[in-house]
Design a protein around this motif. Structure first.
Motif, mmCIF file in Angstrom:
data_model
loop_
_atom_site.group_PDB
_atom_site.id
_atom_site.type_symbol
_atom_site.label_atom_id
_atom_site.label_comp_id
_atom_site.label_asym_id
_atom_site.label_seq_id
_atom_site.Cartn_x
_atom_site.Cartn_y
_atom_site.Cartn_z
ATOM 1 N N GLN A 160 0.850 -1.183 -0.044
ATOM 2 C CA GLN A 160 -0.032 -0.055 0.109
ATOM 3 C C GLN A 160 1.010 1.108 0.205
ATOM 4 O O GLN A 160 1.998 1.234 0.577
ATOM 5 C CB GLN A 160 -0.917 -0.001 1.227
ATOM 6 N N ARG A 161 0.619 2.400 -0.784
ATOM 7 C CA ARG A 161 1.080 3.533 -0.870
ATOM 8 C C ARG A 161 0.647 4.434 -0.226
ATOM 9 O O ARG A 161 -0.635 4.784 -0.257
ATOM 10 C CB ARG A 161 1.465 3.726 -2.231
ATOM 11 N N ILE A 162 1.189 5.049 0.816
ATOM 12 C CA ILE A 162 0.414 6.178 1.816
ATOM 13 C C ILE A 162 1.241 7.433 1.941
ATOM 14 O O ILE A 162 2.463 7.316 1.923
ATOM 15 C CB ILE A 162 0.590 5.569 3.305
ATOM 16 N N SER A 163 0.316 8.490 1.953
ATOM 17 C CA SER A 163 1.108 9.823 1.875
ATOM 18 C C SER A 163 1.161 10.157 3.510
ATOM 19 O O SER A 163 0.399 10.699 4.042
ATOM 20 C CB SER A 163 0.378 10.846 1.138
ATOM 21 N N LEU A 164 2.626 10.202 4.003
ATOM 22 C CA LEU A 164 2.898 10.707 5.201
ATOM 23 C C LEU A 164 2.637 11.982 5.245
ATOM 24 O O LEU A 164 2.299 12.720 6.298
ATOM 25 C CB LEU A 164 4.131 10.154 5.575
ATOM 26 N N PHE A 165 2.874 12.656 4.183
ATOM 27 C CA PHE A 165 2.969 14.372 4.104
ATOM 28 C C PHE A 165 1.193 14.552 4.365
ATOM 29 O O PHE A 165 0.918 15.739 5.187
ATOM 30 C CB PHE A 165 3.167 14.901 2.794
ATOM 31 N N GLU A 166 0.339 13.953 3.521
ATOM 32 C CA GLU A 166 -1.074 14.333 3.682
ATOM 33 C C GLU A 166 -1.568 13.817 5.229
ATOM 34 O O GLU A 166 -2.387 14.611 5.715
ATOM 35 C CB GLU A 166 -2.119 13.557 2.838
ATOM 36 N N LEU A 167 -1.003 12.779 5.676
ATOM 37 C CA LEU A 167 -1.401 12.541 7.259
ATOM 38 C C LEU A 167 -0.909 13.433 8.116
ATOM 39 O O LEU A 167 -1.861 14.024 9.037
ATOM 40 C CB LEU A 167 -0.920 11.063 7.507
ATOM 41 N N ARG B 40 0.668 16.712 7.662
ATOM 42 C CA ARG B 40 0.938 17.944 7.214
ATOM 43 C C ARG B 40 -0.521 18.540 7.078
ATOM 44 O O ARG B 40 -0.891 19.662 7.701
ATOM 45 C CB ARG B 40 1.846 18.291 5.901
ATOM 46 N N ASN B 41 -1.410 17.690 6.343
ATOM 47 C CA ASN B 41 -2.762 18.065 5.944
ATOM 48 C C ASN B 41 -4.016 17.641 6.700
ATOM 49 O O ASN B 41 -4.923 17.804 6.676
ATOM 50 C CB ASN B 41 -2.707 17.788 4.524
ATOM 51 N N GLY B 42 -3.664 16.647 7.839
ATOM 52 C CA GLY B 42 -4.625 16.021 8.771
ATOM 53 C C GLY B 42 -5.322 15.001 7.987
ATOM 54 O O GLY B 42 -6.610 14.969 8.382
ATOM 55 N N ASP B 43 -5.016 14.476 6.799
ATOM 56 C CA ASP B 43 -5.781 13.404 6.099
ATOM 57 C C ASP B 43 -5.761 12.107 6.828
ATOM 58 O O ASP B 43 -5.135 11.099 6.603
ATOM 59 C CB ASP B 43 -5.357 13.324 4.857
ATOM 60 N N MET B 44 -6.579 11.951 7.906
ATOM 61 C CA MET B 44 -6.579 10.809 8.721
ATOM 62 C C MET B 44 -7.055 9.487 8.052
ATOM 63 O O MET B 44 -6.841 8.418 8.406
ATOM 64 C CB MET B 44 -7.410 10.988 9.890
ATOM 65 N N THR B 45 -7.434 9.457 6.941
ATOM 66 C CA THR B 45 -7.658 8.456 6.040
ATOM 67 C C THR B 45 -6.406 7.737 5.662
ATOM 68 O O THR B 45 -6.426 6.630 5.069
ATOM 69 C CB THR B 45 -8.589 8.690 4.640
ATOM 70 N N GLN B 46 -5.230 8.325 5.730
ATOM 71 C CA GLN B 46 -4.160 7.981 5.405
ATOM 72 C C GLN B 46 -3.607 6.741 6.604
ATOM 73 O O GLN B 46 -2.623 6.143 6.367
ATOM 74 C CB GLN B 46 -3.219 8.764 5.057
ATOM 75 N N ASN B 47 -4.104 6.864 7.504
ATOM 76 C CA ASN B 47 -3.702 6.405 8.912
ATOM 77 C C ASN B 47 -3.842 4.844 8.785
ATOM 78 O O ASN B 47 -5.193 4.541 8.000
ATOM 79 C CB ASN B 47 -4.299 6.664 10.052
ATOM 80 N N ARG B 48 -3.069 3.918 9.421
ATOM 81 C CA ARG B 48 -3.572 2.481 9.308
ATOM 82 C C ARG B 48 -3.343 1.825 10.619
ATOM 83 O O ARG B 48 -2.458 2.344 11.284
ATOM 84 C CB ARG B 48 -2.614 1.720 8.189
ATOM 85 N N LEU B 49 -3.936 0.669 10.970
ATOM 86 C CA LEU B 49 -3.839 0.007 12.322
ATOM 87 C C LEU B 49 -2.826 -1.039 11.796
ATOM 88 O O LEU B 49 -3.253 -2.008 10.673
ATOM 89 C CB LEU B 49 -5.128 -0.899 12.764
ATOM 90 N N LEU B 50 -1.751 -1.290 12.433
ATOM 91 C CA LEU B 50 -0.416 -2.150 11.917
ATOM 92 C C LEU B 50 -0.906 -3.513 12.313
ATOM 93 O O LEU B 50 -1.392 -3.634 13.641
ATOM 94 C CB LEU B 50 0.855 -1.435 12.448
ATOM 95 N N GLN B 51 -0.390 -4.258 11.565
ATOM 96 C CA GLN B 51 -0.706 -5.626 12.062
ATOM 97 C C GLN B 51 0.624 -6.450 12.175
ATOM 98 O O GLN B 51 1.625 -5.960 11.588
ATOM 99 C CB GLN B 51 -1.478 -6.486 11.199
ATOM 100 N N PRO B 52 0.726 -7.741 12.855
ATOM 101 C CA PRO B 52 1.776 -8.471 13.045
ATOM 102 C C PRO B 52 2.597 -8.769 11.655
ATOM 103 O O PRO B 52 1.767 -9.384 10.567
ATOM 104 C CB PRO B 52 1.414 -9.658 13.572
ATOM 105 N N GLY B 53 3.661 -8.549 11.526
ATOM 106 C CA GLY B 53 4.624 -8.875 10.094
ATOM 107 C C GLY B 53 4.504 -7.659 9.242
ATOM 108 O O GLY B 53 5.192 -7.632 8.235
#
Length: 373
Positions: free
Chosen positions: A218-225, A227-240
């Motif tokens: 998955q490609r995620i924009s840490l900048f949008e998350l 800098r711009n508060g785009d919480m749709t970019q956040n993810r719950l991390l899973q083992p592995g």
């Protein structure tokens, strides 16, 4: 009619340039390649988009802060840690110190606790093997209480994890401290993980962070998350999970054609606009540039099209305000055309075999200048 025909020639030639850029064409020593520019299926390979207020507005509407997704919210609310092999359990049976801390008080709970073995079980006095793998702390507590009741009257049992060793996520790349992070009873999100390693480095590419999970990326924009508060970019991390933050060293745009200082311009995390890039290239060469022919060639990774070519017409200087709102992406090519359309095919023939993003932009433009003179 003549103007319409000339404009079609420009766009057709530019489409060929985009085809060459994206295909990464190069000629090995001694090889030969024929280019048939007259019959290339430009309309089928390249989309032409004028840079208009409507185009800019559609991009800006999609940007900005977004609330947490419903999926992530549900995952956080339902989160429960499940024990795995390697975890160390701390078990307290009130009023029974011989069961609570048989190793004495001088050692920590992680040292004297009950380690879950590779088969997913641990041994406990009186009752023997207890299956722990895949169970929550509450489920293990209930089973211990039920089985101990055969030996102790109304046992009061407390269970916690003294050491989380079973489940991990891995952070690599341009972060302050690449490391392994344990999955614990507190849900670990992408933001939490980045914060625990001291954030991303200044040289990191915040626009393309990669989360590798079960063979998929998955490609995620840490900048949008961030800098711009785009919480749709956040993810719950899973083992592995493997979270990789790449370097931004290859994030650049190439500026070519009728500008005073053609070449490659590195992009920072604060994205550059089309007007900025032209300005940093010394501006347009007004003696030879065609003001209706400022093009941005952008490759397409998916779909049948090879590229989208955006055209900015600055015969009215006020149009530069649109360029100031047109945000560039890495590997974009800015090309400012020259007025003599009759030599356009010669320019394209030089661009096709030699171009390489972004290193040879200046060299290629020198060849183009030679062809024009």
């Amino acid at each position: 009619m003549r103007h319409h025909r000339l404009n079609r020639l420009r766009l057709a030639g530019l489409g060929l340039a985009a085809l060459g850029l994206l295909a990464g064409c190069s000629l090995a020593p001694g090889s030969h390649m024929d280019y048939q520019t007259e019959t290339a299926p430009i309309d089928e390979l390249v989309d032409i988009e004028p840079i208009t207020p409507g185009l800019i507005a559609s991009w800006q509407t999609a940007a900005g802060g977004q609330p947490m997704s419903a999926e992530l919210k549900a995952q956080l609310e339902a989160y429960e840690y499940r024990v795995g092999p390697g975890d160390v359990l701390s078990i307290i049976v009130y009023d029974h110190p011989e069961l609570t801390n048989p190793g004495g008080t001088e050692r920590s709970a992680a040292e004297v606790g009950n380690r879950v073995q590779a088969d997913g079980t641990f041994f406990y006095p009186y009752i023997g093997r207890v299956q722990a793998e895949g169970k929550t702390i509450g489920e293990i507590r209930s089973e211990l209480s039920r089985r101990l009741a055969a030996y102790i009257t109304q046992p009061q049992v407390e269970v916690s994890v003294a050491a989380f060793n079973a489940k991990k996520v891995y952070l690599s790349g341009e972060v302050s401290e690449p490391k392994t992070l344990p999955i614990t009873s507190v849900p670990l999100t992408l933001v939490d993980a980045i914060s625990q390693v001291g954030s991303a480095n200044p040289g990191a590419n915040w626009h393309a962070v990669y989360l590798n999970r079960n063979g998929q990326q998955q490609r995620i924009s840490l900048f949008e998350l961030m800098r711009n508060g785009d919480m749709t970019q956040n993810r719950l991390l899973q083992p592995g999970d493997i979270l990789h933050v790449p370097s931004a060293e290859n994030q650049a745009v190439a500026v070519m054609g009728q500008v005073n200082r053609p070449g490659s311009i590195p992009l920072g995390n604060e994205r550059m606009t089309l007007t900025d890039a032209i300005s940093r290239s010394g501006g347009i060469d007004e003696r030879s540039a065609n003001p209706s022919g400022i093009f941005v060639i952008r490759g397409q990774e998916q779909g049948d099209k090879l590229a989208t070519v955006y055209q900015l017409d600055v015969r009215n200087a006020a149009s530069f305000t649109l360029g100031n709102r047109f945000t560039l992406e890495p590997q974009d090519v800015i090309y400012v055309t020259t007025a003599p359309i009759a030599r356009w095919n010669r320019v394209i023939s030089l661009l096709l075999p030699s171009i390489s993003l972004p290193g040879v932009a200046a060299e290629t433009v020198n060849d183009v200048d030679d062809a024009r003179n």
